[in-house]
Motif scaffolding. Structure first.
Motif, PDB file in Angstrom:
ATOM      1  N   ALA A  84       0.833  -1.212   0.000  1.00  0.00           N
ATOM      2  CA  ALA A  84       0.000   0.000   0.000  1.00  0.00           C
ATOM      3  C   ALA A  84       0.864   1.257   0.000  1.00  0.00           C
ATOM      4  CB  ALA A  84      -0.909  -0.001   1.224  1.00  0.00           C
ATOM      5  N   GLU A  85       0.345   2.309  -0.623  1.00  0.00           N
ATOM      6  CA  GLU A  85       0.976   3.620  -0.546  1.00  0.00           C
ATOM      7  C   GLU A  85       0.525   4.309   0.744  1.00  0.00           C
ATOM      8  OE1 GLU A  85       3.193   4.567  -2.492  1.00  0.00           O
ATOM      9  OE2 GLU A  85       2.939   3.564  -4.432  1.00  0.00           O
ATOM     10  N   PHE A  86       1.355   5.194   1.247  1.00  0.00           N
ATOM     11  CA  PHE A  86       1.056   5.868   2.520  1.00  0.00           C
ATOM     12  C   PHE A  86       1.145   7.380   2.359  1.00  0.00           C
ATOM     13  CE2 PHE A  86       2.323   1.613   3.668  1.00  0.00           C
ATOM     14  CZ  PHE A  86       1.476   1.292   4.717  1.00  0.00           C
ATOM     15  N   PHE A  87       0.473   8.050   3.286  1.00  0.00           N
ATOM     16  CA  PHE A  87       0.600   9.512   3.389  1.00  0.00           C
ATOM     17  C   PHE A  87       0.721   9.858   4.860  1.00  0.00           C
ATOM     18  CE2 PHE A  87      -3.884   8.680   3.863  1.00  0.00           C
ATOM     19  CZ  PHE A  87      -4.327   9.594   4.791  1.00  0.00           C
ATOM     20  N   PHE A  88       1.037  11.108   5.143  1.00  0.00           N
ATOM     21  CA  PHE A  88       1.298  11.533   6.516  1.00  0.00           C
ATOM     22  C   PHE A  88       0.421  12.734   6.862  1.00  0.00           C
ATOM     23  CE2 PHE A  88       5.029   9.918   4.376  1.00  0.00           C
ATOM     24  CZ  PHE A  88       5.463   8.919   5.225  1.00  0.00           C
ATOM     25  N   VAL A  89      -0.069  12.745   8.071  1.00  0.00           N
ATOM     26  CA  VAL A  89      -0.812  13.906   8.579  1.00  0.00           C
ATOM     27  C   VAL A  89      -0.091  14.390   9.828  1.00  0.00           C
ATOM     28  CG1 VAL A  89      -3.032  14.800   9.356  1.00  0.00           C
ATOM     29  CG2 VAL A  89      -2.960  12.911   7.701  1.00  0.00           C
ATOM     30  N   MET A  90       0.337  15.651   9.813  1.00  0.00           N
ATOM     31  CA  MET A  90       1.145  16.199  10.901  1.00  0.00           C
ATOM     32  C   MET A  90       0.508  17.483  11.434  1.00  0.00           C
ATOM     33  SD  MET A  90       3.459  13.878  10.560  1.00  0.00           S
ATOM     34  CE  MET A  90       4.721  14.423  11.700  1.00  0.00           C
ATOM     35  N   GLY A  91       0.923  17.884  12.602  1.00  0.00           N
ATOM     36  CA  GLY A  91       0.483  19.161  13.176  1.00  0.00           C
ATOM     37  C   GLY A  91      -0.722  19.018  14.079  1.00  0.00           C
ATOM     38  N   GLU A  92      -1.643  19.965  13.938  1.00  0.00           N
ATOM     39  CA  GLU A  92      -2.771  20.088  14.858  1.00  0.00           C
ATOM     40  C   GLU A  92      -3.945  19.196  14.459  1.00  0.00           C
ATOM     41  OE1 GLU A  92      -2.799  21.556  17.743  1.00  0.00           O
ATOM     42  OE2 GLU A  92      -0.706  22.125  17.458  1.00  0.00           O
ATOM     43  N   VAL A  93      -3.718  17.875  14.550  1.00  0.00           N
ATOM     44  CA  VAL A  93      -4.783  16.877  14.430  1.00  0.00           C
ATOM     45  C   VAL A  93      -4.696  15.981  15.666  1.00  0.00           C
ATOM     46  CG1 VAL A  93      -4.965  16.856  11.912  1.00  0.00           C
ATOM     47  CG2 VAL A  93      -3.264  15.401  13.037  1.00  0.00           C
ATOM     48  N   LYS A  94      -5.772  15.308  15.951  1.00  0.00           N
ATOM     49  CA  LYS A  94      -5.814  14.534  17.198  1.00  0.00           C
ATOM     50  C   LYS A  94      -4.946  13.267  17.142  1.00  0.00           C
ATOM     51  CE  LYS A  94     -10.452  16.194  18.329  1.00  0.00           C
ATOM     52  NZ  LYS A  94     -11.885  15.855  18.523  1.00  0.00           N
ATOM     53  N   LYS A  95      -4.756  12.697  15.944  1.00  0.00           N
ATOM     54  CA  LYS A  95      -3.942  11.485  15.834  1.00  0.00           C
ATOM     55  C   LYS A  95      -2.950  11.620  14.670  1.00  0.00           C
ATOM     56  CE  LYS A  95      -7.494   8.761  15.429  1.00  0.00           C
ATOM     57  NZ  LYS A  95      -8.287   7.507  15.253  1.00  0.00           N
ATOM     58  N   PRO A  96      -1.945  12.464  14.826  1.00  0.00           N
ATOM     59  CA  PRO A  96      -0.962  12.606  13.752  1.00  0.00           C
ATOM     60  C   PRO A  96      -0.225  11.289  13.523  1.00  0.00           C
ATOM     61  CG  PRO A  96      -0.194  13.665  15.753  1.00  0.00           C
ATOM     62  CD  PRO A  96      -1.611  13.268  16.012  1.00  0.00           C
ATOM     63  N   GLY A  97       0.158  11.030  12.265  1.00  0.00           N
ATOM     64  CA  GLY A  97       0.882   9.792  11.972  1.00  0.00           C
ATOM     65  C   GLY A  97       0.838   9.429  10.504  1.00  0.00           C
ATOM     66  N   THR A  98       1.163   8.150  10.238  1.00  0.00           N
ATOM     67  CA  THR A  98       1.214   7.599   8.879  1.00  0.00           C
ATOM     68  C   THR A  98      -0.051   6.793   8.613  1.00  0.00           C
ATOM     69  OG1 THR A  98       3.622   7.431   9.058  1.00  0.00           O
ATOM     70  CG2 THR A  98       2.554   6.168   7.297  1.00  0.00           C
ATOM     71  N   TYR A  99      -0.629   6.990   7.421  1.00  0.00           N
ATOM     72  CA  TYR A  99      -1.888   6.314   7.109  1.00  0.00           C
ATOM     73  C   TYR A  99      -1.830   5.708   5.703  1.00  0.00           C
ATOM     74  CZ  TYR A  99      -3.656   8.604  11.256  1.00  0.00           C
ATOM     75  OH  TYR A  99      -3.835   9.004  12.558  1.00  0.00           O
ATOM     76  N   LYS A 100      -2.592   4.611   5.549  1.00  0.00           N
ATOM     77  CA  LYS A 100      -2.653   3.931   4.265  1.00  0.00           C
ATOM     78  C   LYS A 100      -3.490   4.760   3.291  1.00  0.00           C
ATOM     79  CE  LYS A 100      -3.141  -0.485   4.446  1.00  0.00           C
ATOM     80  NZ  LYS A 100      -3.720  -1.862   4.548  1.00  0.00           N
ATOM     81  N   LEU A 101      -2.953   4.936   2.089  1.00  0.00           N
ATOM     82  CA  LEU A 101      -3.645   5.727   1.078  1.00  0.00           C
ATOM     83  C   LEU A 101      -4.666   4.859   0.365  1.00  0.00           C
ATOM     84  CD1 LEU A 101      -3.934   8.383  -0.483  1.00  0.00           C
ATOM     85  CD2 LEU A 101      -2.131   7.564  -2.026  1.00  0.00           C
ATOM     86  N   GLU A 102      -5.930   5.178   0.524  1.00  0.00           N
ATOM     87  CA  GLU A 102      -7.004   4.458  -0.140  1.00  0.00           C
ATOM     88  C   GLU A 102      -7.539   5.290  -1.292  1.00  0.00           C
ATOM     89  OE1 GLU A 102      -9.861   3.503   2.825  1.00  0.00           O
ATOM     90  OE2 GLU A 102      -8.552   2.074   3.864  1.00  0.00           O
ATOM     91  N   GLU A 103      -8.195   4.611  -2.209  1.00  0.00           N
ATOM     92  CA  GLU A 103      -8.718   5.288  -3.396  1.00  0.00           C
ATOM     93  C   GLU A 103      -9.717   6.365  -3.000  1.00  0.00           C
ATOM     94  OE1 GLU A 103     -10.806   4.094  -7.684  1.00  0.00           O
ATOM     95  OE2 GLU A 103     -10.356   2.565  -6.179  1.00  0.00           O
ATOM     96  N   GLY A 104      -9.578   7.545  -3.635  1.00  0.00           N
ATOM     97  CA  GLY A 104     -10.507   8.641  -3.362  1.00  0.00           C
ATOM     98  C   GLY A 104     -10.212   9.402  -2.078  1.00  0.00           C
ATOM     99  N   MET A 105      -8.993   9.283  -1.559  1.00  0.00           N
ATOM    100  CA  MET A 105      -8.635   9.970  -0.314  1.00  0.00           C
ATOM    101  C   MET A 105      -8.409  11.462  -0.587  1.00  0.00           C
ATOM    102  SD  MET A 105      -8.088   9.694   2.937  1.00  0.00           S
ATOM    103  CE  MET A 105      -7.952   7.923   3.151  1.00  0.00           C
ATOM    104  N   THR A 106      -9.280  12.305  -0.018  1.00  0.00           N
ATOM    105  CA  THR A 106      -9.152  13.754  -0.154  1.00  0.00           C
ATOM    106  C   THR A 106      -8.524  14.341   1.110  1.00  0.00           C
ATOM    107  OG1 THR A 106     -11.334  14.158   0.782  1.00  0.00           O
ATOM    108  CG2 THR A 106     -11.201  13.824  -1.623  1.00  0.00           C
ATOM    109  N   VAL A 107      -8.222  15.639   1.051  1.00  0.00           N
ATOM    110  CA  VAL A 107      -7.647  16.313   2.218  1.00  0.00           C
ATOM    111  C   VAL A 107      -8.607  16.232   3.399  1.00  0.00           C
ATOM    112  CG1 VAL A 107      -6.918  18.546   3.137  1.00  0.00           C
ATOM    113  CG2 VAL A 107      -6.203  17.849   0.839  1.00  0.00           C
ATOM    114  N   THR A 108      -9.906  16.455   3.132  1.00  0.00           N
ATOM    115  CA  THR A 108     -10.908  16.399   4.208  1.00  0.00           C
ATOM    116  C   THR A 108     -10.952  15.015   4.840  1.00  0.00           C
ATOM    117  OG1 THR A 108     -12.256  18.098   3.128  1.00  0.00           O
ATOM    118  CG2 THR A 108     -13.351  16.672   4.739  1.00  0.00           C
ATOM    119  N   LYS A 109     -10.929  13.953   3.998  1.00  0.00           N
ATOM    120  CA  LYS A 109     -10.950  12.583   4.521  1.00  0.00           C
ATOM    121  C   LYS A 109      -9.678  12.275   5.288  1.00  0.00           C
ATOM    122  CE  LYS A 109     -14.000  10.520   1.017  1.00  0.00           C
ATOM    123  NZ  LYS A 109     -14.090   9.504  -0.078  1.00  0.00           N
ATOM    124  N   ALA A 110      -8.540  12.763   4.798  1.00  0.00           N
ATOM    125  CA  ALA A 110      -7.263  12.497   5.451  1.00  0.00           C
ATOM    126  C   ALA A 110      -7.248  13.063   6.865  1.00  0.00           C
ATOM    127  CB  ALA A 110      -6.128  13.085   4.625  1.00  0.00           C
TER     128      ALA A 110
END
Length: 376
Positions: free
Chosen positions: A300-326
């Motif tokens: 699987a491909e991955f992306f990262f969410v950092m900063g002011e979110v409740k669970k920052p970390g690495t996540y699996k990239l699924e089809e149709g993943m938008t910024v809002t969903k991320a």
């Protein structure tokens, strides 16, 4: 360190072949005994044919002892009698025939004994995945297992089925292919044969071709629990093949699969959408595994969410993943998040480029979604 992994099916197949080869050794030891030593009762019903070599003895008349070869027309010569038709007669019938002819004018109550020294009139062709493929003579009422043993047993590449190609009655010649119009196909399961099923260990006949096909295999590699090659023993779907290989790992891309398949001699690559596979009608031919297929379960491909979110970390990239969903996957914004200043850091041409994110923008592999802190 290399680890060889085999599933239970592969172990069972190899074990079966080992058993058959052990049986082959035992049976082959029997064949080391000269053919002449076979008992008279064993040969009595053997039907004589051209090129068979016969040893003929008349009790108390050593001068009449002869070793003869049946000619192509089915005859041979014998003292006092002349030419005798032997083809088509059993050993017992020929003994009686010679005794009657001698008794008629020459010897009172002659005792005639015939032994087949060399069996050459009846052949069976054993082809495919056996140790010594070729033509073998039928020595008596030989069974399938005995003939395979004569050929040294099956190889480790043998499949689960043995095919006997038998000429239909009146066919002029030996069948040369599995689809010959002048033959019938008899299919015998290897497992049943080894299990001692007497009905499966049938007698082979003159001009039979015993064909042991190579095992059909498929391979599964990539992010699966037990990558490797597996026997294709029955109809198997692509998703069943993944399951046989231990299923996808945690790092597998559960949205797609890659299929390598040879068509018309050309290796082709297909990208398969798993959701479409799940929605396809059961039994769809295009979803069935074929011999030689290679299935690759990609990582699987991955992306990262950092900063002011409740669970920052690495996540699996699924089809149709938008910024809002991320951001939602990462638990949503914290109270300190600057919601209007979300950025995406993306690698382009070897450099990391930053831009302001749009809520419906699609995330790409290795993107970093950065949610800054608000100072107001």
């Amino acid at each position: 360190m290399s680890v060889v992994r085999k599933n239970e099916n592969v172990s069972r197949v190899w074990s079966s072949r080992i058993v058959l080869n052990v049986l082959s050794i035992g049976l082959c030891l029997c064949f080391l005994v000269p053919i002449i030593s076979l008992g008279q009762g064993t040969q009595e019903n053997y039907q004589i044919g051209a090129e068979d070599v016969l040893s003929i003895t008349v009790w108390d008349h050593d001068d009449l002892k002869r070793v003869v070869t049946v000619s192509a027309d089915g005859n041979f010569s014998f003292p006092l009698i002349g030419r005798i038709k032997a083809r088509g007669l059993t050993v017992g019938e020929l003994e009686n025939k010679i005794a009657r002819l001698l008794d008629k004018d020459y010897i009172v109550n002659p005792q005639v004994t015939i032994t087949v020294q060399e069996f050459k009139s009846k052949k069976v062709f054993i082809l495919g995945e056996v140790t010594k493929p070729g033509a073998y003579y039928l020595s008596k009422t030989d069974t399938l297992l005995e003939m395979i043993s004569k050929a040294g047993g099956v190889t480790n590449d043998a499949g689960q089925e043995i095919i006997i190609v038998r000429p239909i009655e009146g066919a002029a010649s030996q069948p040369t292919s599995l689809d010959s119009e002048n033959s019938q196909l008899i299919r015998i399961g290897l497992q049943a044969l080894l299990a001692g099923n007497i009905q499966k260990n049938i007698e082979v006949q003159d001009n039979d071709t015993v064909y042991v096909p190579k095992a059909s295999l498929f391979s599964v590699f990539g992010e699966v629990g037990k990558p490797g090659s597996y026997p294709l023993e029955h109809e198997t779907t692509i998703l069943e093949a993944i399951s046989i290989a231990g299923g996808p790992t945690q790092n597998a891309d559960t949205q797609k699969l890659e299929l390598l398949r040879k068509e018309d001699g050309v290796q082709r690559k297909f990208i398969l959408n798993i959701q479409q596979i799940l929605k396809a009608p059961a039994g769809s031919e295009e979803l069935m595994i074929r011999d030689g297929d290679v299935i690759y379960q990609p990582r699987a491909e991955f992306f990262f969410v950092m900063g002011e979110v409740k669970k920052p970390g690495t996540y699996k990239l699924e089809e149709g993943m938008t910024v809002t969903k991320a951001i939602s996957v990462a638990g949503g914004f914290t109270e300190k998040a600057s919601k209007g200043k979300v950025k995406i850091l993306r690698e382009e041409n070897g450099k990391q480029v930053e831009h302001r994110a749009k809520s419906n923008e699609l995330i790409q592999p290795q993107d970093i979604v950065q949610v800054p802190q608000s100072f107001f």
